[in-house]
Enzyme design. Structure first.
Site, mmCIF file in Angstrom:
data_model
loop_
_atom_site.group_PDB
_atom_site.id
_atom_site.type_symbol
_atom_site.label_atom_id
_atom_site.label_comp_id
_atom_site.label_asym_id
_atom_site.label_seq_id
_atom_site.Cartn_x
_atom_site.Cartn_y
_atom_site.Cartn_z
ATOM 1 N N HIS A 1 -9.015 70.277 -20.127
ATOM 2 C CA HIS A 1 -9.514 71.561 -19.650
ATOM 3 C C HIS A 1 -8.486 72.173 -18.717
ATOM 4 O O HIS A 1 -7.893 71.443 -17.923
ATOM 5 C CB HIS A 1 -10.834 71.344 -18.898
ATOM 6 N N CYS B 1 11.731 80.989 -46.186
ATOM 7 C CA CYS B 1 10.980 80.734 -44.950
ATOM 8 C C CYS B 1 11.855 80.864 -43.707
ATOM 9 O O CYS B 1 11.539 81.606 -42.782
ATOM 10 C CB CYS B 1 10.342 79.352 -45.011
ATOM 11 N N GLY C 1 -1.040 96.270 -50.088
ATOM 12 C CA GLY C 1 -1.464 94.867 -50.158
ATOM 13 C C GLY C 1 -1.861 94.364 -48.777
ATOM 14 O O GLY C 1 -1.057 94.383 -47.848
ATOM 15 N N ILE D 1 1.238 88.661 -46.159
ATOM 16 C CA ILE D 1 2.459 89.340 -45.730
ATOM 17 C C ILE D 1 2.140 90.730 -45.196
ATOM 18 O O ILE D 1 2.580 91.111 -44.105
ATOM 19 C CB ILE D 1 3.473 89.419 -46.905
HETATM 20 P P1 NAD Z 1 -1.232 87.785 -51.176
HETATM 21 O O1 NAD Z 1 -1.634 87.276 -52.493
HETATM 22 O O2 NAD Z 1 -1.606 87.050 -49.940
HETATM 23 O O3 NAD Z 1 -1.811 89.275 -50.990
HETATM 24 C C1 NAD Z 1 -1.538 90.327 -51.882
HETATM 25 C C2 NAD Z 1 -2.605 91.406 -51.718
HETATM 26 O O4 NAD Z 1 -2.218 92.548 -52.465
HETATM 27 C C3 NAD Z 1 -3.969 90.977 -52.260
HETATM 28 O O5 NAD Z 1 -4.923 91.223 -51.262
HETATM 29 C C4 NAD Z 1 -4.163 91.869 -53.491
HETATM 30 O O6 NAD Z 1 -5.528 92.187 -53.719
HETATM 31 C C5 NAD Z 1 -3.361 93.099 -53.114
HETATM 32 N N1 NAD Z 1 -2.889 93.897 -54.247
HETATM 33 C C6 NAD Z 1 -2.390 93.444 -55.425
HETATM 34 N N2 NAD Z 1 -1.996 94.499 -56.201
HETATM 35 C C7 NAD Z 1 -2.243 95.628 -55.485
HETATM 36 C C8 NAD Z 1 -2.043 97.033 -55.725
HETATM 37 N N3 NAD Z 1 -1.489 97.473 -56.857
HETATM 38 N N4 NAD Z 1 -2.407 97.921 -54.751
HETATM 39 C C9 NAD Z 1 -2.958 97.461 -53.585
HETATM 40 N N5 NAD Z 1 -3.163 96.161 -53.314
HETATM 41 C C10 NAD Z 1 -2.810 95.248 -54.240
HETATM 42 O O7 NAD Z 1 0.344 88.016 -51.277
HETATM 43 P P2 NAD Z 1 1.452 88.319 -50.156
HETATM 44 O O8 NAD Z 1 0.840 88.891 -48.925
HETATM 45 O O9 NAD Z 1 2.502 89.107 -50.869
HETATM 46 O O10 NAD Z 1 2.006 86.883 -49.810
HETATM 47 C C11 NAD Z 1 2.612 86.084 -50.835
HETATM 48 C C12 NAD Z 1 2.498 84.611 -50.518
HETATM 49 O O11 NAD Z 1 3.255 84.289 -49.384
HETATM 50 C C13 NAD Z 1 1.070 84.196 -50.263
HETATM 51 O O12 NAD Z 1 0.652 83.403 -51.344
HETATM 52 C C14 NAD Z 1 1.108 83.416 -49.000
HETATM 53 O O13 NAD Z 1 0.614 82.123 -49.224
HETATM 54 C C15 NAD Z 1 2.560 83.367 -48.582
HETATM 55 N N6 NAD Z 1 2.684 83.727 -47.170
HETATM 56 C C16 NAD Z 1 2.169 82.897 -46.227
HETATM 57 C C17 NAD Z 1 2.261 83.236 -44.886
HETATM 58 C C18 NAD Z 1 1.702 82.297 -43.855
HETATM 59 O O14 NAD Z 1 1.462 81.142 -44.159
HETATM 60 N N7 NAD Z 1 1.457 82.743 -42.632
HETATM 61 C C19 NAD Z 1 2.824 84.432 -44.505
HETATM 62 C C20 NAD Z 1 3.333 85.258 -45.482
HETATM 63 C C21 NAD Z 1 3.258 84.893 -46.808
#
Ligand code: NAD
Length: 477
Positions: A451, A45, A189, A193
């Site tokens: 406000h 993080c 994806g 992220i």
């Molecule tokens: P995610 O699970 O949010 O999203 C992954 C996406 O990839 C999904 O929509 C899925 O359907 C897609 N996907 C999977 N396999 C695929 C493929 N072969 N081809 C195309 N699409 C595919 O995962 P992330 O974005 O990697 O994030 C990981 C974790 O990090 C999350 O669980 C999230 O909670 C955390 N995170 C949080 C924040 C925040 O709080 N702002 C920011 C970044 C990450």
């Protein structure tokens, strides 16, 4: 290698927002604790995730605003991005926070070592062996302890054909360290992220394409909110290919081509960089947990509401202990684990863990959706208020989005709150507090909000759920 022997009350493995908070809280509770981290304090993080991404996203927003400021009377010629300087500035932000973690641990009397920890078993007490690395290279420690808190986090998932090579194919860490703005970026994806990083580089001028396996972006988010983000991305010229799978990629020397399988056949996308962001996997292996009989399910360490595993003395918190993989959930679980170790009556009893996605506009949620509430047999009333009707949003020249409040139709209790719009991340705290305290729609709606501010949209949405919003025409319920 010299081996030091220590006897402590608790060893915390990992110093991310779970581990370092556990160390601080154990220190506050006068427990002798040791935090062991194989990399840098602050974990993913602070070092390569939430914090550096927000620094870059903020910088990209400023750049974009300056370039498009003529409508509000700002004429800025020749605005450019110096990516090298932006990266150096980002590193100073990270340095301040990670340095702060070391100071806080020390200030609370918590020992900190750099090294790889392994739980070797029980001989009266739990034993953790630490092989020093980095600043503590060449030193090894044998620690006897009555408690171990596993806070080892998670790592990115790889997909077949797209092994991370740190050059063309990168994970989020690589994408936040680009030395130059990539001309063409393909993001695989459209989750948290992928969507945050695509927003960042689209604003810095990259031509971005995103490939998502499911039918919509931000799966799991209320489609009404995701649609607002999708519309803005379209305006920014970001290409979105949903219901599609990235199959393979090939190096063409000056660029890569990504082959994507869509319903209409294969599509080729040119890319300078490919970001794979298809989820994260818990780091539960190699710690000695299996040998001790700790229950692990699909990689996640199984814990109860007191963060205890099935093996006495072993606790787990954060990403490694289950979804949602969010820093603030890890930090709260850390407090619970530390308090339980110190003999207090504590448990993870949060009614809501708010979530924020830092796209443009931002998305923030707390509590449950109307569909989830109905699925639990509750009748709901929904109140909505658009930012286009809010003085502050209009003055900010940023009116995309709305607040939606989900209220129990019988008791008037606020069950959920969803916000899409810039500033959503900052105003969701009020929603989380309302839900934690079991507030009624009137508690929120009749609280005087200053406000002109964005949180007034929450007040108005709560009033709208009663048919009493002031700055929109109320629908007859
Ligand atoms: P995610 O699970 O949010 O999203 C992954 C996406 O990839 C999904 O929509 C899925 O359907 C897609 N996907 C999977 N396999 C695929 C493929 N072969 N081809 C195309 N699409 C595919 O995962 P992330 O974005 O990697 O994030 C990981 C974790 O990090 C999350 O669980 C999230 O909670 C955390 N995170 C949080 C924040 C925040 O709080 N702002 C920011 C970044 C990450």
């Amino acid at each position: 290698m010299a081996t030091e022997t220590l006897r402590v009350d608790a060893v915390v493995i990992g110093a991310g927002p779970g581990g370092y908070v556990a160390g601080i809280r154990l220190g506050q509770l006068k427990k002798k604790a040791l935090v062991v981290e194989k990399d840098k304090p602050g974990g993913i993080c602070l070092n390569v995730g939430c914090i550096p991404s927000k620094a870059l996203i903020n910088a990209s927003k400023l750049y974009d605003k300056l370039r498009h400021g003529s409508e509000i009377g700002i004429l800025a010629d020749n605005v450019r991005v110096d990516m090298g300087q932006m990266q150096r500035w980002k590193e100073t932000v990270v340095g301040k926070l990670t340095g702060g973690v070391r100071i806080l641990l020390k200030g609370n009397g918590c020992d900190y070592r750099t090294g790889v920890a392994h739980i070797t078993g029980r001989s009266g007490a739990l034993v953790v062996e630490v092989e020093g690395s980095g600043a503590d290279a060449g030193k090894s420690i044998r620690v006897e302890t009555s408690a171990v808190v596993v806070a080892t986090g998670s790592r990115p998932v790889e997909i077949p054909g797209f092994a991370f090579d740190g050059n063309r194919v990168v994970d989020s860490t690589g994408a936040l360290a680009f030395a130059e703005v990539p001309g063409r970026l393909v993001v695989i994806g459209a989750g948290y992220i992928g969507m945050e990083i695509r927003t960042l580089y689209a604003k810095l001028g990259s031509k971005v394409a995103v490939v998502e396996a499911l039918p919509t972006i931000l799966p799991g988010t209320d489609p009404e909110l995701a649609a607002v983000v999708a519309r803005r991305l379209k305006k920014m010229g970001v290409e979105t290919i949903t219901g599609a799978k990235a199959k393979s990629w090939a190096d063409r020397g000056d660029r890569a081509t990504v082959t994507v399988e869509t319903q209409g056949g294969d599509v080729q996308l040119d890319a300078d960089k490919i970001l794979v962001a298809v989820g994260r996997r818990p780091n539960s292996e190699g710690l000695g947990l299996e040998a001790l009989g700790v229950r692990i399910e699909r990689g996640f360490i199984h814990v109860d509401r007191r963060q205890q595993t099935n093996v006495p003395g072993i606790y787990a918190i954060g990403d490694v202990a289950g979804q949602p993989m969010l820093a603030h959930k890890a930090s709260r679980e850390a407090e619970v684990a530390a308090e339980v170790i110190a003999g207090r009556r504590a448990e993870m009893d949060a009614r809501t863990i708010p979530a924020v996605i830092f796209t443009d506009p931002e998305v923030a949620t707390a509590g449950i959706t109307a569909e989830e509430a109905q699925g639990r047999g509750r009748k709901v009333r929904v109140g909505k208020f658009p930012f286009a009707a809010l003085g502050r949003a209009i003055a900010n020249h940023d009116t995309d989005g709305f607040v939606k409040v989900i209220v129990d139709a019988e008791t008037s209790e606020v069950l959920g709150l969803e916000v899409v719009g810039n500033g959503a991340g900052d105003i969701i705290g009020e929603a989380a507090l309302a839900i934690e305290m079991g507030a009624l729609a009137d508690d929120v709606g009749l609280t005087i909000h200053a406000h002109p501010t964005l949180p007034e949209a929450i007040m108005e949405a709560a009033k709208a759920s009663q048919g009493e919003a002031i700055h929109i025409q109320n629908r007859t319920q």
